[in-house]
Design an enzyme around this catalytic site. Structure first.
Site, PDB file in Angstrom:
ATOM      1  N   SER A  68       3.532   7.405  -1.473  1.00 45.94           N
ATOM      2  CA  SER A  68       3.578   5.981  -1.157  1.00 45.94           C
ATOM      3  C   SER A  68       3.683   5.799   0.349  1.00 45.94           C
ATOM      4  O   SER A  68       4.279   6.632   1.046  1.00 45.94           O
ATOM      5  CB  SER A  68       4.764   5.307  -1.852  1.00 45.94           C
ATOM      6  N   ASP A  69       3.092   4.733   0.835  1.00 46.89           N
ATOM      7  CA  ASP A  69       3.161   4.417   2.262  1.00 46.89           C
ATOM      8  C   ASP A  69       3.196   2.903   2.403  1.00 46.89           C
ATOM      9  O   ASP A  69       2.668   2.177   1.563  1.00 46.89           O
ATOM     10  CB  ASP A  69       1.951   4.991   3.015  1.00 46.89           C
TER      11      ASP A  69
END
EC number: 3.6.1.-
Length: 205
Positions: A68-69
């Protein structure tokens, strides 16, 4: 159940994933997070989410890996984590009375096959007009220097806002649990898990 790995060293993401009551481990991915010229914020968080998951593939060759970012955007400019007090003050002054857009990328990678699911969950975060005293009080109490755009919406940051518009509140904290649950079910992982499955706290490796 196959090994579940969170490709992150973020305590916020670990705490969020623990809410699903699935056993998992976590490790920090080593990748270059430099933005690509001309890349949109949504494209950037998608690319980095996949890269983070792929970075752990060799160490976990038969696992489901979560990457995730996140980034915040103001005036079409990407805003990262402030890192210090002065930068956080500048971010919040710039956001006062305006909307900031927070984009959270999510990837679920099957490291055995290379198959993956990718998505972006976006939020419109509208700030009320802030004065310097409010900003200083908020920063002293929350110290959100590791939060994109200095927004800690799950804490006192909510008091700075007029509204938040989006589909998954957990996305603002760093990991979209509604979308992740859908991805996990698509690959045969029961969410909620069966009662016989041991609940883990999420160990680091």
């Amino acid at each position: 159940m196959r090994e579940l790995v969170l490709a992150s060293s973020s305590p916020y993401r670990r705490e969020l994933l623990q809410r699903l009551h699935l056993p998992f481990c976590s490790a920090a991915p080593e990748i270059d997070e430099t933005a690509v010229r001309g890349e949109s914020p949504q494209a950037m968080v998608r690319r980095l989410s996949l890269a983070k998951a792929q970075a752990l593939g060799a160490a976990h060759p038969d696992a489901l890996i979560i990457g995730s970012d996140q980034c915040a955007v103001l005036d079409a400019r990407i805003i990262g984590k402030p890192g210090n007090h002065a930068a956080a003050v500048a971010q919040l002054r710039a956001a006062s009375g305006r909307s900031m857009y927070v984009h959270t990328g999510l990837c679920l990678l099957d490291s055995a096959s290379g198959a993956h699911q990718l998505d972006v969950v976006s939020y419109d975060v509208r700030f009320r007009t802030l004065d310097d005293a409010e900003i200083e009080t908020y920063l002293a109490l929350e110290r959100p220097y590791d939060c994109a755009g200095s927004v800690k919406s799950e804490g006192l940051g909510a008091s700075l806002l007029e509204h938040m518009r989006g589909d998954d509140p957990s996305a603002l904290i760093g990991l979209p649990l509604i979308r992740l649950s859908t991805m996990l079910r698509a690959v045969g992982v029961a969410v909620p898990p069966p009662a016989t499955l041991h609940t883990a706290v999420g160990t680091s490796s």
